[in-house]
Scaffold this motif. Structure first.
Motif, PDB file in Angstrom:
ATOM      1  N   PRO A 106     -12.004  24.085  35.494  1.00 27.40           N
ATOM      2  CA  PRO A 106     -13.316  24.686  35.779  1.00 27.40           C
ATOM      3  C   PRO A 106     -14.313  24.450  34.655  1.00 27.40           C
ATOM      4  O   PRO A 106     -15.488  24.197  34.893  1.00 27.40           O
ATOM      5  N   HIS A 120     -15.677  20.924  34.864  1.00 30.53           N
ATOM      6  CA  HIS A 120     -16.652  20.757  35.944  1.00 30.53           C
ATOM      7  C   HIS A 120     -17.949  21.448  35.641  1.00 30.53           C
ATOM      8  O   HIS A 120     -19.036  20.977  35.952  1.00 30.53           O
ATOM      9  N   ARG A 152     -21.597  19.852  35.305  1.00 30.44           N
ATOM     10  CA  ARG A 152     -22.741  20.315  36.073  1.00 30.44           C
ATOM     11  C   ARG A 152     -23.917  20.618  35.170  1.00 30.44           C
ATOM     12  O   ARG A 152     -25.064  20.443  35.534  1.00 30.44           O
ATOM     13  N   ASP A 155     -11.911  15.002  45.908  1.00 29.36           N
ATOM     14  CA  ASP A 155     -11.956  14.501  44.536  1.00 29.36           C
ATOM     15  C   ASP A 155     -11.186  15.399  43.579  1.00 29.36           C
ATOM     16  O   ASP A 155     -10.398  14.939  42.761  1.00 29.36           O
ATOM     17  N   ILE A 156     -11.448  16.688  43.684  1.00 35.21           N
ATOM     18  CA  ILE A 156     -10.782  17.620  42.776  1.00 35.21           C
ATOM     19  C   ILE A 156      -9.282  17.552  42.971  1.00 35.21           C
ATOM     20  O   ILE A 156      -8.499  17.543  42.008  1.00 35.21           O
ATOM     21  N   ALA A 183     -11.044  27.623  41.294  1.00 44.13           N
ATOM     22  CA  ALA A 183     -11.913  27.861  40.161  1.00 44.13           C
ATOM     23  C   ALA A 183     -12.781  26.644  39.898  1.00 44.13           C
ATOM     24  O   ALA A 183     -13.966  26.770  39.599  1.00 44.13           O
ATOM     25  N   ALA A 184     -12.146  25.485  40.031  1.00 40.56           N
ATOM     26  CA  ALA A 184     -12.904  24.265  39.782  1.00 40.56           C
ATOM     27  C   ALA A 184     -14.023  24.130  40.807  1.00 40.56           C
ATOM     28  O   ALA A 184     -15.161  23.827  40.472  1.00 40.56           O
ATOM     29  N   ALA A 188     -16.714  26.389  39.951  1.00 37.10           N
ATOM     30  CA  ALA A 188     -17.490  25.962  38.798  1.00 37.10           C
ATOM     31  C   ALA A 188     -18.485  24.901  39.191  1.00 37.10           C
ATOM     32  O   ALA A 188     -19.557  24.782  38.615  1.00 37.10           O
ATOM     33  N   ARG A 189     -18.121  24.142  40.185  1.00 33.18           N
ATOM     34  CA  ARG A 189     -19.049  23.110  40.639  1.00 33.18           C
ATOM     35  C   ARG A 189     -20.240  23.736  41.328  1.00 33.18           C
ATOM     36  O   ARG A 189     -21.249  23.114  41.549  1.00 33.18           O
TER      37      ARG A 189
END
Lengths: 111, 870
Positions: A51, A54, A58, B13-14, B56-57, B60-61
């Motif tokens: 996270p 990323h 961003r 992708d993730i 979570a990823a 976050a994006r």
């Protein structure tokens, strides 16, 4: 044996930026680098690392691209952007100030 | 926004990124010598929860993502389906609350806010002089004044008149005689409303004169029903009341008559240019005017006042203490219904409040029960933001479901209102579900739900996982939550009491209307109307017809009494006459407050109506031989005009030189309709002098309405073909009269019933929950020796406290508010102690019954089982 030290969120960002100073790396590599450089004192949770990566991307401090990794499959490689470099410098100086201030506070009071 | 569509790709992708990570880890481990399988396991273990990381990823994006929403919705649906009782209860509460509020507010909007359906409706004004009649104030304009004002005013583009008593019945003669509702209007009527006929033409001024050509304009629905939408109807001559009338136009389907009456035809008003105030038979009109552009109501009023001063100069007494009224037509139309609509709004607001309280309560209980689940989810990594989003999705889904159900309910409700409201609510034919209002109600519910749904979340963040798991499976919510829930329930109980009191008062009104001092026996009583209109009937022929019909009726098996009369026990007779007696001076003209209603009848009237004769006697055969020499008065007349003396033998009503001797006093009946006190009435025995065009008979018979109608029609057809006959039971007529109050009562009772149900369920719920939460405590107490009866008593006491507070608050509120109901009530005072007491007692009993369940369950707790429970 290895005390797991709690990493505050801001600190993780700093470590990631620091580690990427020396060139692009994928997520696994970044985590490994942090562990090695701290001599195993800091083990990054993957749940927080990705996270963070990323988020940093961003925010524009990192950019990523797909490259072939050593495991013979594609992996995402991150690298610093110029903006990221500037942010790293700023965060490094902030960190130094913080460390100094905390150390001063922690010193026993001179009689 | 466009990121939403990129989401699918980036998700993949993730996943790929994370798989790559694992692959690298595996490779490194294998390089160190591990077997592949072991390496995979170790890599996975080290990696931790992949799914969570992906989450979570993704977060976050910053993927707001339609897929995320969809996932939340699917989850919410699952959760709701797993608790059907909760979902149904909450959904139903929402649907009912929103529907009630929306329906009532739509009506209020139409009545008060929406402009009348005419072009530039703001320029339309109602003009009248307020006369205080014996049965309430009425506003109208005497015809001489109308004629002068129409000619001389400076403020109106056009001034139209309608007959003052809206709508009469006219009979279409011909092979199928039929009834039509007709209103007489001036030639300028359609112009004033700015309506043009779709076929044919408007009336012309010549047609207004009493001897001018006869014309009629049809409404669209009448044209379709009776004339089958034939285009050749223009110029056709039909026989109305025996007179030939030419159809000159058809109105557009969108035409709405500016009064609540169903109209089939318009005919020209007979405006006699020579009318004067001194003419006792002068007509009165209801007047509407279209003000010139730029003219205000105040200006119009000023101008009309000037005109009134001029035209009333020849008989100022007529207008003394009778104010001029000039107001916007919309205000006039809303006028009488204002109270009712406001009451309905209050009732709907109560219901909405109860519904919201109910939903809030249900939500609080539910989240409290799920505290454990929330704690666990928080522990394994769900972010508070995520959980909040899911809970809110659940709430939004619930409110959406409730709202959808409410939409259906509102449509049904409004159609039902239009059908059953019986004229109590004006302009119902213009009302449709107003979506702004609907949205408002929906928002209110959503806001409530979010507030109460959000409360436990604020607490959930602080829940200690260990503590939550240790609780006996029921989860957090201690004192604070319970208090709030109880307060909500007490509020629900209070509001229910308010609604129930209103409903009870209206029920009593209805009962009083139907049963109070009727003064006659309504069962087995029929009225028969035989309209004889038109020039072909001359005096002798009419009398012959009357005698024939009397004969037919008497011969129908089952007939006990047949009386020819001008009136029925529930409607007055042929008009009002100023009272006079031979031993007092004659009254002045237009003394409208000492009137007596007149009714000409034959000797069988008292027997047919079933009304008691209190003094003296009713007419007898001897009187019939000497017509117009005797009179019988009712109780009200006796009290009013002969206080403390014996009316028998006194001669009355001799304005035209012919005095009648009072021979009897008859009991009052509700001759002004069910909701008003009886008018003083005098019965005269001179039927031949009747100038009413229709014959009316009062028939007491054991046969039913249908049989009588059929036999009569058969008999009449033989000797008087084409004669229309109408038979109606008095009970039915009374039913029509009470249609309005019945509608009010049903509506408010409906609200009250729903409110009561929700409140009782709330009481039950909060008690059951409290008992369930305290199972261990109760178990311990019983193990230590507390008697089951003691436990039951304790729970009942708990509920009693709750209900008592609610009922007391409700009683106080309803006593304070009930005075606003006064205009809807009859026979019962708003503060009637008996009614309010009954409501409170009833509620307490119902609540007690509901509390019994949980109380008994508490007393049946087996201490061993309860203590063993985790």
């Amino acid at each position: 044996m290895n005390q797991r030290i709690e990493l505050m969120q801001g600190t993780l960002d700093l470590l990631v930026l620091q580690v990427l100073q020396w060139g692009p790396q994928h997520g696994h590599g970044i985590g490994q680098a942090i562990r090695q450089r701290s001599e195993d004192a800091l083990q990054v949770e993957h749940g927080s690392l990705y996270p963070a990566l990323h988020r940093l991307e961003r925010q524009g401090w990192l950019e990523s691209e797909w490259r072939m990794s050593e495991a013979n499959r594609r992996a995402r490689y991150y690298k610093l952007t110029p903006k990221g470099r500037r942010q790293l410098v700023a965060e490094q100086s902030q960190w130094k100030q913080l460390v100094r201030a905390v150390a001063r506070t922690m010193k026993p009071v001179k009689e | 926004m466009w990121r939403m569509f990129r989401k699918r790709v980036d998700d993949a992708d993730i996943e790929e990124e994370l798989s790559a990570h694992l692959a690298i880890e595996v490779k490194q481990l294998m390089d160190l010598g591990m077997e592949r399988e072991e390496a995979v396991r170790e890599a996975q273990r080290r990696f931790g929860n992949q799914a969570l990381t992906m989450e979570a990823a993704r977060e976050a994006r910053g993927f707001a993502g339609a897929a995320r929403l969809w996932q939340d919705v699917a989850y919410a649906v699952r959760m709701l389906r797993r608790a059907p009782a909760f979902t149904v209860a909450a959904g139903l509460s929402l649907a009912l609350g929103i529907a009630a509020a929306s329906a009532v507010l739509s009506i209020a909007d139409t009545v008060f806010l929406r402009p009348l359906p005419y072009k530039d409706a703001r320029q339309l004004a109602w003009v009248g002089v307020r006369f205080k009649m014996m049965n309430g104030p009425m506003e109208f304009v005497p015809s001489p004044d109308y004629i002068a004002w129409r000619r001389d005013n400076r403020v109106f583009q056009s001034l139209a008149a309608m007959q003052a008593n809206m709508g009469g019945t006219i009979y279409l003669n011909g092979p199928e005689p039929a009834e039509a509702r007709v209103v007489r209007v001036s030639a300028s009527f359609l112009d004033t409303l700015d309506v043009a006929p779709t076929l044919g033409r408007n009336f012309q001024p010549e047609e207004e004169s009493p001897n001018g050509p006869k014309a009629a304009i049809l409404t669209d629905s009448f044209w379709r029903d009776h004339f089958h939408a034939q285009l050749d109807v223009m110029g056709k001559v039909v026989s109305l009341d025996g007179q030939g009338v030419t159809i000159v136009g058809v109105l557009p389907p969108s035409f709405v008559f500016p009064a609540d009456a169903k109209i089939d035809l318009l005919i020209p008003l007979a405006v006699n240019p020579a009318a004067s105030h001194h003419d006792r038979t002068m007509s009165t009109f209801a007047v509407i005017g279209r003000m010139k552009p730029g003219v205000t109501i105040a200006q119009a009023r000023a101008n009309v006042r000037q005109l009134l001063d001029a035209t009333s100069a020849d008989l100022p007494d007529l207008f003394r203490n009778r104010p001029l009224v000039v107001k916007p037509l919309q205000e006039h139309r809303a006028g009488e219904a204002r109270t009712l609509v406001l009451i309905l709004i209050a009732a709907a607001a109560c219901l909405l409040a109860i519904a919201c309280a109910n939903v809030a309560n249900l939500l609080l209980a539910r989240w409290a029960a799920r505290g454990r689940e929330l704690a666990v989810r928080a522990a394994i990594g769900a972010s508070r933001g995520r959980m909040a989003r899911q809970l809110f999705t659940e709430i939004a889904l619930l409110v959406t479901l409730g709202g959808a159900a409410a939409m259906a309910l509102v449509t049904v409700a409004l159609h039902g209102f239009a059908h059953f409201a019986g004229g109590e609510l004006p302009r119902l034919n213009e009302t449709s579900a107003d979506y702004r209002v609907f949205g408002l109600a929906l928002l209110v519910c959503l806001a409530t739900a979010l507030v109460f749904g959000g409360l436990p979340l604020a607490r959930a963040g602080r829940v200690d996982l260990l503590e939550a798991l240790q609780q006996s499976g029921r989860g957090g919510s201690a004192g604070g939550g319970q208090l709030l829930r109880r307060a909500l329930i007490a509020a629900e109980v209070a509001l229910s009491v308010v609604l129930l009191s209103g409903a009870a008062l209206l029920m009593e009104t209805l009962w009083h209307m139907r049963n109070d001092h009727l003064g006659f026996l309504p069962e087995h009583l029929l009225t028969v109307e035989v309209p004889v209109r038109g020039p072909r009937a001359d005096k002798a022929a009419r009398e012959a017809l009357a005698a024939d019909v009397t004969g037919y009726l008497r011969r129908i098996p089952g007939a006990q009494a047949v009386s020819r009369t001008e009136c029925t026990p529930i409607s007055g007779g042929s008009g009002l006459r100023t009272f006079s007696r031979s031993d007092r001076p004659m009254p002045t003209a237009f003394n409208l407050n000492s009137d007596v209603a007149l009714c000409r009848a034959d000797d069988e009237y008292a027997k047919a109506a079933g009304t008691r004769v209190l003094q003296g006697r009713f007419f007898n055969q001897d009187d019939l031989a000497h017509p117009d020499t005797t009179a019988v008065i009712n109780e009200a007349a006796a009290h009013l005009y002969f206080p403390g003396e014996n009316p028998l033998g006194v001669k009355i009503l001799g304005q035209q030189g012919n005095w009648r001797k009072v021979v009897g006093v008859i009991a009052d009946s509700k001759n002004q309709g069910l909701k008003q006190a009886p008018l003083p009435e005098a019965f005269l025995n001179n039927l031949e002098a009747s100038d009413l065009p229709d014959f009316r008979f009062l028939v007491r018979t054991l046969a039913d309405e249908g049989t009588v109608a059929q036999e009569l029609r058969t008999a009449i057809r033989r000797e008087h073909p084409g004669q229309f006959v109408k038979v109606q039971s008095l009970n039915e007529e009374m039913g029509e009269m009470s249609a309005g109050p019945r509608f009010n009562m049903i509506l408010i009772s409906g609200f009250a019933g729903i409110a009561l149900l929700m409140a009782i369920i709330g009481v039950y719920g909060v008690l059951a929950f409290s008992v369930a939460q305290r199972r261990r405590e109760i178990g311990i107490r019983m193990a230590l020796g507390a008697a089951p009866r003691g436990v039951l008593a304790q729970v009942m006491r708990e509920s009693a406290a709750l209900v008592a507070i609610g009922a007391a608050a409700g009683l106080a509120t309803s006593l304070a508010l009930s005075r606003y109901l006064v205009s809807l009530l009859y026979g019962v005072k708003p503060g009637d102690a008996r009614t309010h007491a009954a409501v409170v007692i009833g509620l307490v009993l119902a609540a007690s019954a509901a509390s019994l369940g949980p109380a008994r369950r508490a007393s049946n707790i087996d201490p061993a089982v309860a203590l063993r429970e985790e």
